[in-house]
Design a protein around this motif. Structure first.
Motif, PDB file in Angstrom:
ATOM      1  N   ILE A   1       0.847  -1.197   0.000  1.00 32.88           N
ATOM      2  CA  ILE A   1       0.000   0.000   0.000  1.00 32.88           C
ATOM      3  C   ILE A   1       0.880   1.244   0.000  1.00 32.88           C
ATOM      4  O   ILE A   1       1.728   1.416   0.886  1.00 32.88           O
ATOM      5  CB  ILE A   1      -0.927   0.018   1.230  1.00 32.88           C
ATOM      6  N   ALA A   2       0.669   2.092  -0.985  1.00 32.38           N
ATOM      7  CA  ALA A   2       1.355   3.384  -1.056  1.00 32.38           C
ATOM      8  C   ALA A   2       0.387   4.480  -0.637  1.00 32.38           C
ATOM      9  O   ALA A   2      -0.719   4.579  -1.180  1.00 32.38           O
ATOM     10  CB  ALA A   2       1.864   3.649  -2.464  1.00 32.38           C
TER      11      ALA A   2
ATOM     12  N   GLU B   1       8.872   7.092  -7.882  1.00 31.91           N
ATOM     13  CA  GLU B   1       9.203   6.313  -6.685  1.00 31.91           C
ATOM     14  C   GLU B   1       8.068   5.359  -6.314  1.00 31.91           C
ATOM     15  O   GLU B   1       8.304   4.197  -5.943  1.00 31.91           O
ATOM     16  CB  GLU B   1       9.497   7.244  -5.512  1.00 31.91           C
ATOM     17  N   VAL B   2       6.847   5.853  -6.382  1.00 32.03           N
ATOM     18  CA  VAL B   2       5.699   5.007  -6.052  1.00 32.03           C
ATOM     19  C   VAL B   2       5.594   3.856  -7.048  1.00 32.03           C
ATOM     20  O   VAL B   2       5.348   2.705  -6.671  1.00 32.03           O
ATOM     21  CB  VAL B   2       4.400   5.836  -6.016  1.00 32.03           C
ATOM     22  N   ALA B   3       5.783   4.151  -8.326  1.00 26.24           N
ATOM     23  CA  ALA B   3       5.721   3.101  -9.339  1.00 26.24           C
ATOM     24  C   ALA B   3       6.780   2.030  -9.083  1.00 26.24           C
ATOM     25  O   ALA B   3       6.520   0.829  -9.250  1.00 26.24           O
ATOM     26  CB  ALA B   3       5.889   3.707 -10.730  1.00 26.24           C
TER      27      ALA B   3
ATOM     28  N   ASN C   1      -2.427  12.697 -11.486  1.00 29.73           N
ATOM     29  CA  ASN C   1      -3.105  11.892 -12.500  1.00 29.73           C
ATOM     30  C   ASN C   1      -2.439  12.012 -13.866  1.00 29.73           C
ATOM     31  O   ASN C   1      -2.537  11.101 -14.687  1.00 29.73           O
ATOM     32  CB  ASN C   1      -4.578  12.292 -12.593  1.00 29.73           C
ATOM     33  N   GLU C   2      -1.762  13.122 -14.088  1.00 32.10           N
ATOM     34  CA  GLU C   2      -1.060  13.313 -15.355  1.00 32.10           C
ATOM     35  C   GLU C   2       0.294  12.607 -15.375  1.00 32.10           C
ATOM     36  O   GLU C   2       0.838  12.360 -16.460  1.00 32.10           O
ATOM     37  CB  GLU C   2      -0.848  14.814 -15.621  1.00 32.10           C
TER      38      GLU C   2
ATOM     39  N   GLY D   1       2.132   3.973 -12.677  1.00 34.03           N
ATOM     40  CA  GLY D   1       2.481   2.716 -12.042  1.00 34.03           C
ATOM     41  C   GLY D   1       1.278   1.839 -11.763  1.00 34.03           C
ATOM     42  O   GLY D   1       0.162   2.084 -12.232  1.00 34.03           O
ATOM     43  N   SER D   2       1.526   0.823 -10.965  1.00 36.66           N
ATOM     44  CA  SER D   2       0.502  -0.170 -10.652  1.00 36.66           C
ATOM     45  C   SER D   2      -0.397   0.306  -9.525  1.00 36.66           C
ATOM     46  O   SER D   2      -0.163   1.340  -8.894  1.00 36.66           O
ATOM     47  CB  SER D   2       1.182  -1.475 -10.241  1.00 36.66           C
ATOM     48  N   GLY D   3      -1.416  -0.480  -9.248  1.00 43.78           N
ATOM     49  CA  GLY D   3      -2.247  -0.257  -8.073  1.00 43.78           C
ATOM     50  C   GLY D   3      -3.587   0.366  -8.369  1.00 43.78           C
ATOM     51  O   GLY D   3      -3.766   1.091  -9.344  1.00 43.78           O
ATOM     52  N   VAL D   4      -4.535   0.056  -7.513  1.00 42.09           N
ATOM     53  CA  VAL D   4      -5.856   0.679  -7.549  1.00 42.09           C
ATOM     54  C   VAL D   4      -5.785   1.957  -6.727  1.00 42.09           C
ATOM     55  O   VAL D   4      -5.414   1.935  -5.552  1.00 42.09           O
ATOM     56  CB  VAL D   4      -6.921  -0.272  -6.969  1.00 42.09           C
TER      57      VAL D   4
END
Length: 356
Positions: free
Chosen positions: A10-11, A118-120, A149-150, A154-157
């Motif tokens: 979880i990020a 970094e999150v990706a 959003n722009e 990366g991944s994740g919901v």
């Protein structure tokens, strides 16, 4: 409370304004601020040269103010402490999950696009976007969400918390800080001034920005919390940091301070829309308005600290993040807007909770 383990990555991304690290970064920080179309709503061909002009003209005076704080802004170190505290609470609650808290600043490092990378790289299953602006505004949260959003690929919901103006822990942290200063003030007459960062009136009346209503919601909740323990308090809402010729929300904080002097009451002032110490608290409230209070004959001038890493506030952020995991899109934590504001991201096409 510990939640059931699901083994997720979880990020949680904390959005904030950012601030210059040193004297050399003051001008580019100001340029980035005034080049944001959410701040100056002109086409880029006009906005960019204007931003260059404003940042050049304000560089020297802004550098002098940041010099009063050691040369740069304390906002990033303070936000890092909040991120560390929140990460510890979330990992304790979500046992078995791996939670990492990231910081995305709008106008200075770490920039949002850098944090998105970094999150990706973290490879999250879930992403919670959590602004450190309790009250939603097009000039703050909307701008931060738009650039995220722009840039994030990366991944994740993903889901976003748009606001939390009356979240219990946020209100409790404010009430505690103010109550401590009221105790310090003693028995003399004192007025609590809730000072929020101002915005132009046209953003509310024309663009449908819900910021003013949400600030008023926060003030009402904090006053109710204080009065439950102390009985009625003298208080007023005011707005600081006005710039430019446009009409801004009022009354202004300087006018409210002058009125307190005329009324013969002391002042306990609190930053009702800021959660961290930075130039608007440490210089504007503490120094500039402190001097003004003395000039206007205010008998007592005390400033409640920003909530920072106050445990109730960190718990509120954790509650907001955990509560958001069961949904997607954009929604408030707790009460959001009472009115159908045009700019409210939750009410705007919200039957499907679409992101900004």
């Amino acid at each position: 409370m510990t939640e059931t383990s699901q083994g997720r990555r979880i990020a949680v991304v904390l959005f904030n304004l950012g601030g210059p690290d040193d004297q050399a970064s003051v001008k580019p920080f100001l340029f980035n601020l005034f080049n944001d179309p959410a701040i100056i709503g002109l086409p880029g061909v006009l906005r960019t040269p204007l931003a260059k002009l404003i940042s050049s003209r304000r560089e020297t005076s802004a550098q002098a103010n940041y010099a009063l704080m050691g040369g740069g802004s304390p906002l990033l170190p303070g936000t890092r402490r909040q991120a560390e505290a929140l990460e510890a609470v979330l990992n304790a609650r979500l046992t078995g999950d791996e939670v990492q808290v990231f910081i995305a600043m709008r106008y200075w490092r770490p920039f949002t696009d850098e944090t998105a990378v970094e999150v990706a790289a973290f490879g999250p299953d879930e992403v919670v976007l959590l602004p450190l602006y309790p009250q939603f505004s097009t000039t703050t949260t909307e701008s931060s969400l738009k650039i995220w959003n722009e840039t994030y690929a990366g991944s994740g919901v993903s889901r976003a918390v748009c606001c939390y103006p009356s979240a219990t822990g946020w209100v409790e942290a404010q009430a505690q800080a103010i109550g401590s200063k009221l105790d310090e003030a003693g028995e003399g007459p004192v007025r609590v001034l809730f000072s929020a960062h101002g915005i132009p009136e046209k953003l509310v009346s024309g663009k449908g920005d819900p910021y003013q209503e949400q600030v008023e919601t926060t003030v009402a909740a904090v006053v109710a919390a204080i009065e439950r323990d102390r009985g009625p308090i003298d208080h007023a809402l005011c707005y600081q940091s006005r710039v430019g010729p446009m009409k801004w929300l009022g009354p202004s904080t300087p006018d409210a301070i002058a009125q307190a002097g005329a009324d013969g009451v002391g002042v306990v002032i609190t930053p009702i829309a800021f959660v961290s110490e930075h130039i608007e608290t440490l210089v504007e409230l503490d120094i500039e308005y402190g001097e003004l209070a003395h000039e206007k004959g205010v008998s007592l001038y005390l400033r409640a600290p920003a909530v920072g890493i106050s445990p109730p506030f960190i718990d509120a952020l954790a509650d907001a993040a955990v509560g958001a995991l069961g949904r997607t899109g954009v929604a408030p934590f707790g009460q959001g807007c009472k009115t159908d504001w045009k700019a409210c991201p939750y009410r705007k096409g919200n039957t499907r909770h679409e992101p900004l």
